[in-house]
Design an enzyme around this catalytic site. Structure first.
Site, PDB file in Angstrom:
ATOM      1  N   ARG A 135     114.202  12.437  66.219  1.00  0.00           N
ATOM      2  CA  ARG A 135     113.449  11.519  67.071  1.00  0.00           C
ATOM      3  C   ARG A 135     112.315  10.892  66.268  1.00  0.00           C
ATOM      4  NH1 ARG A 135     110.043  13.018  72.222  1.00  0.00           N
ATOM      5  NH2 ARG A 135     109.568  14.947  71.129  1.00  0.00           N
ATOM      6  N   ASN A 180     124.009  11.482  68.770  1.00  0.00           N
ATOM      7  CA  ASN A 180     124.311  12.785  68.194  1.00  0.00           C
ATOM      8  C   ASN A 180     125.524  13.493  68.822  1.00  0.00           C
ATOM      9  OD1 ASN A 180     122.387  12.656  66.206  1.00  0.00           O
ATOM     10  ND2 ASN A 180     120.769  13.475  67.487  1.00  0.00           N
ATOM     11  N   ASP A 222     109.770  26.723  70.711  1.00  0.00           N
ATOM     12  CA  ASP A 222     108.967  26.631  71.937  1.00  0.00           C
ATOM     13  C   ASP A 222     108.329  27.993  72.253  1.00  0.00           C
ATOM     14  OD1 ASP A 222     110.113  23.949  72.340  1.00  0.00           O
ATOM     15  OD2 ASP A 222     111.936  25.102  72.603  1.00  0.00           O
ATOM     16  N   HIS A 266     115.214  22.575  75.567  1.00  0.00           N
ATOM     17  CA  HIS A 266     114.241  22.296  74.494  1.00  0.00           C
ATOM     18  C   HIS A 266     113.797  20.843  74.649  1.00  0.00           C
ATOM     19  CE1 HIS A 266     112.160  21.941  70.766  1.00  0.00           C
ATOM     20  NE2 HIS A 266     112.956  20.973  70.381  1.00  0.00           N
TER      21      HIS A 266
HETATM   22  N1  LIG Z   1     115.419  22.533  68.346  1.00  0.00           N
HETATM   23  C1  LIG Z   1     114.243  22.348  67.770  1.00  0.00           C
HETATM   24  O1  LIG Z   1     113.271  23.086  68.064  1.00  0.00           O
HETATM   25  C2  LIG Z   1     114.030  21.277  66.722  1.00  0.00           C
HETATM   26  C3  LIG Z   1     112.821  21.219  66.021  1.00  0.00           C
HETATM   27  C4  LIG Z   1     112.640  20.239  65.063  1.00  0.00           C
HETATM   28  C5  LIG Z   1     113.651  19.320  64.810  1.00  0.00           C
HETATM   29  N2  LIG Z   1     114.798  19.377  65.504  1.00  0.00           N
HETATM   30  C6  LIG Z   1     115.908  18.450  65.254  1.00  0.00           C
HETATM   31  O2  LIG Z   1     116.578  18.849  64.054  1.00  0.00           O
HETATM   32  C7  LIG Z   1     117.310  17.736  63.538  1.00  0.00           C
HETATM   33  C8  LIG Z   1     117.069  17.590  62.040  1.00  0.00           C
HETATM   34  O3  LIG Z   1     115.713  17.271  61.790  1.00  0.00           O
HETATM   35  P1  LIG Z   1     115.209  16.901  60.322  1.00  0.00           P
HETATM   36  O4  LIG Z   1     113.760  16.668  60.456  1.00  0.00           O
HETATM   37  O5  LIG Z   1     115.721  17.878  59.328  1.00  0.00           O
HETATM   38  O6  LIG Z   1     115.932  15.498  60.112  1.00  0.00           O
HETATM   39  P2  LIG Z   1     116.224  14.735  58.756  1.00  0.00           P
HETATM   40  O7  LIG Z   1     116.583  13.337  59.118  1.00  0.00           O
HETATM   41  O8  LIG Z   1     115.159  14.977  57.737  1.00  0.00           O
HETATM   42  O9  LIG Z   1     117.524  15.475  58.240  1.00  0.00           O
HETATM   43  C9  LIG Z   1     118.716  15.427  58.932  1.00  0.00           C
HETATM   44  C10 LIG Z   1     119.799  15.484  57.888  1.00  0.00           C
HETATM   45  O10 LIG Z   1     121.026  15.579  58.583  1.00  0.00           O
HETATM   46  C11 LIG Z   1     121.977  14.807  57.893  1.00  0.00           C
HETATM   47  N3  LIG Z   1     123.068  14.500  58.810  1.00  0.00           N
HETATM   48  C12 LIG Z   1     123.116  13.556  59.767  1.00  0.00           C
HETATM   49  N4  LIG Z   1     124.302  13.571  60.353  1.00  0.00           N
HETATM   50  C13 LIG Z   1     124.999  14.574  59.789  1.00  0.00           C
HETATM   51  C14 LIG Z   1     126.307  15.071  59.974  1.00  0.00           C
HETATM   52  N5  LIG Z   1     127.142  14.538  60.879  1.00  0.00           N
HETATM   53  N6  LIG Z   1     126.701  16.119  59.223  1.00  0.00           N
HETATM   54  C15 LIG Z   1     125.882  16.648  58.301  1.00  0.00           C
HETATM   55  N7  LIG Z   1     124.644  16.211  58.055  1.00  0.00           N
HETATM   56  C16 LIG Z   1     124.214  15.170  58.804  1.00  0.00           C
HETATM   57  C17 LIG Z   1     121.189  13.600  57.407  1.00  0.00           C
HETATM   58  O11 LIG Z   1     121.833  12.942  56.319  1.00  0.00           O
HETATM   59  C18 LIG Z   1     119.870  14.227  57.019  1.00  0.00           C
HETATM   60  O12 LIG Z   1     119.826  14.596  55.657  1.00  0.00           O
HETATM   61  C19 LIG Z   1     116.857  16.546  64.380  1.00  0.00           C
HETATM   62  O13 LIG Z   1     117.803  16.329  65.401  1.00  0.00           O
HETATM   63  C20 LIG Z   1     115.559  17.031  64.992  1.00  0.00           C
HETATM   64  O14 LIG Z   1     115.235  16.329  66.166  1.00  0.00           O
HETATM   65  C21 LIG Z   1     115.007  20.343  66.451  1.00  0.00           C
HETATM   66  O1  LIG Z   2     110.310  16.933  69.360  1.00  0.00           O
HETATM   67  C1  LIG Z   2     111.114  16.617  68.488  1.00  0.00           C
HETATM   68  O2  LIG Z   2     111.782  15.575  68.518  1.00  0.00           O
HETATM   69  C2  LIG Z   2     111.308  17.529  67.306  1.00  0.00           C
HETATM   70  C3  LIG Z   2     111.496  18.924  67.734  1.00  0.00           C
HETATM   71  O3  LIG Z   2     112.427  19.066  68.746  1.00  0.00           O
HETATM   72  C4  LIG Z   2     110.205  19.601  68.091  1.00  0.00           C
HETATM   73  O4  LIG Z   2     110.114  20.159  69.186  1.00  0.00           O
HETATM   74  O5  LIG Z   2     109.291  19.611  67.249  1.00  0.00           O
END
Ligand SMILES: NC(=O)c1ccc[n+]([C@@H]2O[C@H](COP(=O)([O-])OP(=O)(O)OC[C@H]3O[C@@H](n4cnc5c(N)ncnc54)[C@H](O)[C@@H]3O)[C@@H](O)[C@H]2O)c1
Ligand SMILES: O=C(O)C[C@H](O)C(=O)O
Length: 328
Positions: free
Chosen positions: A95, A108, A162, A190
């Site tokens: 995001r 996604n 969280d 989440h």
């Molecule tokens: N659940 C949680 O608490 C939480 C917390 C933080 C971030 N996130 C989520 O985690 C995800 C990753 O975040 P980030 O900061 O590392 O992002 P980022 O953009 O730095 O890295 C994501 C990576 O995934 C790769 N990618 C995209 N599509 C892909 C696919 N189909 N197969 C393999 N690799 C693929 C991209 O090339 C990139 O290198 C995001 O969706 C983010 O919102 C979740």
């Molecule tokens: O909030 C986001 O988009 C990133 C991640 O899920 C977070 O909670 O930090």
């Protein structure tokens, strides 16, 4: 005798979370200091992403981790998930400022359908799957539904960030040590609708609810702070949380694999109907973990305020599910 290496697949391995995660897995922080690992790293089959992945692998090599028994870089999910014992599905579009999680759903959903199918085909039948990529609960639901030959219970979503955020806020409020907080949980999605619930929590044996004794703080400060923490980090950093997300992923997998020693932790798991949550919804619940299995904490009383919060986060999850139904 040293243990046989296990296979850990990580998607989005060259992304921000990947960079904060891989080194900790390879050093034994996730699966134990006696457990060798083979990292199977998936990135999109794009020249730039694969080149960045090579760079990360060069750094992994330069750490000379004794537990790192191999690294397999790939752009193919069937290679990344082959015989995987653990799969951390991080790769997804994150995001940006001003975006809500719903905006990410369509972008996604395709990824998690394809990856669920690949896991179904080639992963270990006991694979433990953690979905981090957002919207994490619904992506985990999509992957689970796309992998009908794997047990449903193998699919989980990350609510641990969280949980950790809530613990940290409570420690600051009560002037206590975060490590002493027990029996905290976060119900639901989440997303900002999550319900961080400290009604049962204790710190040093004392009730957190009694120590705080301030329902206005709960409803108007604590819950919005925890719920909007991801957005606050994006606003401050210009990028979504990465080190704390990787840390939560390590906590989630470590506890699942090695046990929580009786402590409650929060995991997003497929419901079996408990607490009125319909079957298959991937919902944040309090669990304890032992011998590689999680067990939902049942029988907690749900008061009116809590029920309203749970209903709200459930409705959001059901709306997300309806939005992807045509893909499944
Ligand atoms: N659940 C949680 O608490 C939480 C917390 C933080 C971030 N996130 C989520 O985690 C995800 C990753 O975040 P980030 O900061 O590392 O992002 P980022 O953009 O730095 O890295 C994501 C990576 O995934 C790769 N990618 C995209 N599509 C892909 C696919 N189909 N197969 C393999 N690799 C693929 C991209 O090339 C990139 O290198 C995001 O969706 C983010 O919102 C979740
Ligand atoms: O909030 C986001 O988009 C990133 C991640 O899920 C977070 O909670 O930090």
């Amino acid at each position: 005798m040293s243990k046989k290496p296990v296979r850990v697949a990580v998607t989005g391995a060259a992304g921000q979370i990947g960079y904060a995660l891989l080194f900790r897995i390879a050093s034994g922080e996730m699966l134990g200091k006696d457990q060798p690992v083979i990292l199977q790293l998936l990135e999109i089959p794009d020249e730039k992403a694969q080149k960045a992945l090579k760079g990360v692998i060069m750094e992994l090599e330069d750490c000379a981790f004794p537990l790192l028994a191999g690294v397999i870089p790939t752009g193919d999910p069937l290679v990344a998930f082959k015989d995987a014992d653990y799969a951390l599905l991080v790769g997804a579009r994150p995001r940006g400022p001003g975006m809500e999680r719903a905006d990410l759903l369509a972008a996604n959903a395709q990824i998690f359908t394809a990856q669920g199918k690949a896991l179904d085909k080639v992963a270990s039948r006991n694979v433990k799957v953690l979905v981090v990529g957002n919207p994490a609960n619904t992506n985990a639901y999509i992957a689970m539904k796309s992998a009908p030959s794997l047990p449903r219970k193998n699919f989980t979503a990350m609510l641990r960030l969280d949980h950790n955020r809530a613990a940290s806020q409570i420690a600051a409020k009560t002037g206590t040590a975060v490590g002493d907080i027990e029996k905290l949980t976060v119900w639901g999605n989440h997303s900002p609708t999550m319900y961080a619930d400290y009604r049962f929590a204790t710190v040093g044996g004392k009730s957190v609810k009694d120590l705080i004794n301030d329902q206005v703080w709960n409803a108007e400060v604590f819950l919005p702070t925890v719920g909007k923490r991801g957005a606050a980090i994006i606003e401050a950093r210009g990028l979504s949380s990465a080190a704390s997300a990787a840390n939560a992923a390590i906590d989630h997998m470590r506890d699942w694999a090695l046990g929580s020693n009786g402590k409650w932790v929060t995991m997003g798991i497929p419901s079996d109907g408990q607490y009125g949550i319909p079957k298959d919804v991937i919902f944040g619940f309090p669990v304890t973990t032992e011998n590689g299995e999680y067990k939902l904490v049942e029988g907690l009383e749900i008061d009116k305020f809590s029920q309203e919060r749970i209903d709200k986060t459930l409705k959001e999850l059901q709306d997300e599910q309806a939005g992807v139904a045509h893909l499944l």
